[in-house]
Design an enzyme around this catalytic site. Structure first.
Site, short mmCIF file in Angstrom:
data_model
loop_
_atom_site.label_atom_id
_atom_site.label_comp_id
_atom_site.label_asym_id
_atom_site.label_seq_id
_atom_site.Cartn_x
_atom_site.Cartn_y
_atom_site.Cartn_z
CB SER A 279 -0.86 -0.02 1.26
OG SER A 279 -1.46 1.24 1.46
CE1 TYR B 210 -4.16 -2.55 5.53
CE2 TYR B 210 -3.61 -0.27 5.05
CZ TYR B 210 -3.95 -1.53 4.62
OH TYR B 210 -4.06 -1.79 3.27
CE LYS C 237 -1.75 -4.52 3.43
NZ LYS C 237 -2.08 -5.79 2.81
P1 NAD Z 1 -11.39 -6.15 1.13
O1 NAD Z 1 -11.61 -6.11 2.60
O2 NAD Z 1 -12.53 -5.83 0.24
O3 NAD Z 1 -10.82 -7.57 0.69
C1 NAD Z 1 -10.02 -8.36 1.53
C2 NAD Z 1 -10.64 -9.73 1.56
O4 NAD Z 1 -9.85 -10.58 2.41
C3 NAD Z 1 -12.05 -9.73 2.15
O5 NAD Z 1 -12.92 -10.41 1.26
C4 NAD Z 1 -11.91 -10.48 3.47
O6 NAD Z 1 -13.09 -11.22 3.76
C5 NAD Z 1 -10.71 -11.37 3.20
N1 NAD Z 1 -9.94 -11.76 4.37
C6 NAD Z 1 -9.43 -10.99 5.36
N2 NAD Z 1 -8.75 -11.74 6.25
C7 NAD Z 1 -8.83 -13.01 5.81
C8 NAD Z 1 -8.34 -14.26 6.30
N3 NAD Z 1 -7.64 -14.33 7.43
N4 NAD Z 1 -8.61 -15.38 5.59
C9 NAD Z 1 -9.32 -15.33 4.43
N5 NAD Z 1 -9.81 -14.19 3.94
C10 NAD Z 1 -9.57 -13.05 4.61
O7 NAD Z 1 -10.15 -5.20 0.80
P2 NAD Z 1 -9.57 -4.73 -0.59
O8 NAD Z 1 -9.79 -3.27 -0.72
O9 NAD Z 1 -10.01 -5.65 -1.68
O10 NAD Z 1 -8.02 -4.93 -0.31
C11 NAD Z 1 -7.31 -6.06 -0.78
C12 NAD Z 1 -5.86 -5.94 -0.33
O11 NAD Z 1 -5.31 -4.71 -0.82
C13 NAD Z 1 -5.68 -5.90 1.19
O12 NAD Z 1 -4.48 -6.60 1.49
C14 NAD Z 1 -5.51 -4.42 1.48
O13 NAD Z 1 -4.75 -4.22 2.64
C15 NAD Z 1 -4.76 -3.96 0.25
N6 NAD Z 1 -4.92 -2.52 -0.05
C16 NAD Z 1 -6.16 -2.00 -0.20
C17 NAD Z 1 -6.30 -0.62 -0.46
C18 NAD Z 1 -7.67 0.02 -0.59
O14 NAD Z 1 -7.76 1.24 -0.46
N7 NAD Z 1 -8.73 -0.73 -0.87
C19 NAD Z 1 -5.18 0.19 -0.61
C20 NAD Z 1 -3.92 -0.39 -0.47
C21 NAD Z 1 -3.80 -1.76 -0.20
N1 UFG Z 2 -12.10 12.37 3.21
C1 UFG Z 2 -13.04 13.33 3.55
N2 UFG Z 2 -14.21 12.89 4.09
C2 UFG Z 2 -14.49 11.57 4.30
C3 UFG Z 2 -13.52 10.61 3.95
C4 UFG Z 2 -12.33 11.04 3.40
O1 UFG Z 2 -12.82 14.53 3.40
O2 UFG Z 2 -15.57 11.27 4.81
C5 UFG Z 2 -10.83 12.82 2.61
C6 UFG Z 2 -9.61 12.47 3.43
O3 UFG Z 2 -9.36 13.47 4.39
C7 UFG Z 2 -8.54 12.37 2.35
C8 UFG Z 2 -9.30 11.85 1.13
O4 UFG Z 2 -10.67 12.12 1.38
O5 UFG Z 2 -8.05 13.65 2.04
C9 UFG Z 2 -9.15 10.35 0.91
O6 UFG Z 2 -9.48 9.65 2.12
P1 UFG Z 2 -9.71 8.07 2.13
O7 UFG Z 2 -10.13 7.70 3.52
O8 UFG Z 2 -10.61 7.68 1.02
O9 UFG Z 2 -8.28 7.47 1.77
P2 UFG Z 2 -6.86 7.62 2.50
O10 UFG Z 2 -5.93 8.22 1.48
O11 UFG Z 2 -6.99 8.28 3.80
O12 UFG Z 2 -6.43 6.09 2.76
C10 UFG Z 2 -6.65 5.06 1.80
C11 UFG Z 2 -6.88 3.74 2.51
C12 UFG Z 2 -5.63 3.28 3.18
C13 UFG Z 2 -4.50 3.24 2.20
C14 UFG Z 2 -4.34 4.57 1.52
C15 UFG Z 2 -3.28 4.48 0.44
O13 UFG Z 2 -7.91 3.87 3.47
O14 UFG Z 2 -5.81 1.99 3.67
O15 UFG Z 2 -5.57 4.98 0.93
O16 UFG Z 2 -3.54 3.41 -0.39
F1 UFG Z 2 -3.36 2.93 2.85
#
Ligand code: NAD
Ligand code: UFG
Length: 336
Positions: free
Chosen positions: A123, A147, A151
């Site tokens: 991430s 979190y 990573k």
């Molecule tokens: P998500 O929560 O939609 O998907 C994760 C999936 O993993 C879920 O379906 C959950 O049920 C499953 N899971 C969690 N723990 C588990 C376990 N112990 N065994 C089996 N299944 C399990 O999240 P996502 O947005 O699809 O994210 C996928 C990956 O990408 C994650 O590793 C997350 O940390 C990473 N990531 C996400 C974002 C984002 O903003 N969405 C950004 C950066 C990194």
């Molecule tokens: N924001 C608002 N109001 C809200 C939610 C968000 O103003 O209700 C703003 C935040 O302050 C930020 C922007 O929208 O400026 C984006 O916020 P998000 O919560 O959508 O995303 P972040 O960048 O804070 O974090 C996300 C994921 C993290 C990940 C990161 C980088 O939540 O897990 O992106 O991938 F690590």
């Protein structure tokens, strides 16, 4: 056969579909802690294929051993993790147990089964509050919450494993902010409980499920005062995984890449793009800054383009249009 963990989650489900469309064979595992089994039916409808799936926890060695016995798994894309930043500060042990425990269990069983091709969901949060944008992969790594630590630790464990045995091939993918949904409107982001992230909140306000959007500060050091991020369409991100696993299978060396667009948009840019798509104003209220937020960052994605031949192509407008189609066709997510 490619194993996808966290296969029914937001990014996992979109990646599963793109892998099938590219002709790969896939088996998925998920424990549904943050996803719904309805995803499976939707993916079958979209791909026209019967899916291989088991419900199970990646922390459970018996489940993974059985899975590796049943299928000849050549590589793993590891999405399964808990991802709520705020919750990770309130429940750090849960996050280390699930995200690090699950990773170690998986790597052990892969090693026992002679499978050493791995794609890791890292991430942009490993960069913490980056000193400058565009952020390059060699920027300082200083995550600011448990979190993000999981990573960075995950990356470190994998780098140590590679150093111990050069047969390992790992793609470290650092995602920026994935939003949007598949253009069919059949799969999308369906967070359990109240969402924390901007895009699902904007679409809930647009759909009337919430009264207004709280904007966390308009006095940041950014062009319009609201926070700036690199939003990337989830289908572009999914295609990055197809390129990454194909790169790893080709035997090339491990790589660490940012997956973003290279363009930063503010909270107000996202709200306006959504308003254009929805055709009505989205009520917003500026409140205090959210603790732990940073002003601005966006990726330098040029290394991913050079090494993987991958580039994000979908615009902010398309991210919002597809996100809105998913929201309006599924007002209550997969429960609809
Ligand atoms: P998500 O929560 O939609 O998907 C994760 C999936 O993993 C879920 O379906 C959950 O049920 C499953 N899971 C969690 N723990 C588990 C376990 N112990 N065994 C089996 N299944 C399990 O999240 P996502 O947005 O699809 O994210 C996928 C990956 O990408 C994650 O590793 C997350 O940390 C990473 N990531 C996400 C974002 C984002 O903003 N969405 C950004 C950066 C990194
Ligand atoms: N924001 C608002 N109001 C809200 C939610 C968000 O103003 O209700 C703003 C935040 O302050 C930020 C922007 O929208 O400026 C984006 O916020 P998000 O919560 O959508 O995303 P972040 O960048 O804070 O974090 C996300 C994921 C993290 C990940 C990161 C980088 O939540 O897990 O992106 O991938 F690590």
């Amino acid at each position: 056969m490619i194993l996808l963990t966290g296969a029914t989650g937001y990014i996992g489900s979109h990646t599963w579909l793109e892998l099938l469309l590219a002709g790969h064979q896939v088996v998925g595992i998920d424990n549904f802690v943050n996803s719904s089994p309805v995803v499976l039916k939707r993916l079958e409808a979209l791909s026209g294929k019967k899916l291989n799936f088991i419900q199970g926890d990646v922390c459970d060695p018996i489940v993974l051993e059985a899975l590796f016995k049943k299928h000849a798994i050549k590589g793993v894309i590891h999405f399964a993790a808990l991802k709520a930043v705020g919750e990770s500060s309130a429940k750090p042990i849960l996050y280390y147990e699930n995200n690090i425990g699950g990773l170690i269990n998986l790597l052990q069983i892969m090693q026992e089964n002679d499978c050493r091709n791995f794609v890791f969901s890292s991430s942009a949060c490993v960069y913490g509050d980056p000193e400058k944008s565009p952020v390059k992969e060699d920027s300082d790594l200083k995550p600011e919450n448990p979190y993000g630590q999981t990573k960075l630790m995950g990356e470190q464990i994998l780098r140590d494993l590679e150093a111990s045995d050069p047969r390992w091939r790992v793609a470290y993918l650092r995602y920026f902010n994935p939003i949007g949904a598949h253009e069919s409107g059949l799969i999308g982001e369906d967070p359990m409980g109240v969402p924390n992230n901007l895009a699902p909140l904007v679409s809930r306000v647009a759909a009337g499920r919430m009264d207004e959007l709280n904007i966390y500060g308009d006095d940041w050091d950014t062009p319009d005062g609201t926070g700036v991020r690199d939003y990337i369409h989830v289908v572009d991100l999914a295609n990055g995984h197809v390129k990454a696993i194909e790169y790893i299978f080709s035997g090339k060396p491990s790589l660490t890449v940012n997956l973003g667009t290279g363009v930063g948009y503010s909270v107000m840019d996202v709200v306006r793009a959504y308003e254009d798509v929805v055709g009505q104003p989205i009520r917003c209220k500026v409140i205090d800054r959210r603790p732990g937020d940073v002003a601005l960052y966006f990726a330098d994605p040029s290394r991913a383009e050079a090494l993987l031949g991958w580039k994000a192509v979908r615009s902010l407008k398309q991210m919002c249009a597809d996100g809105w189609r998913w929201q309006s066709q599924n007002p209550l997510g997969y429960k609809s």
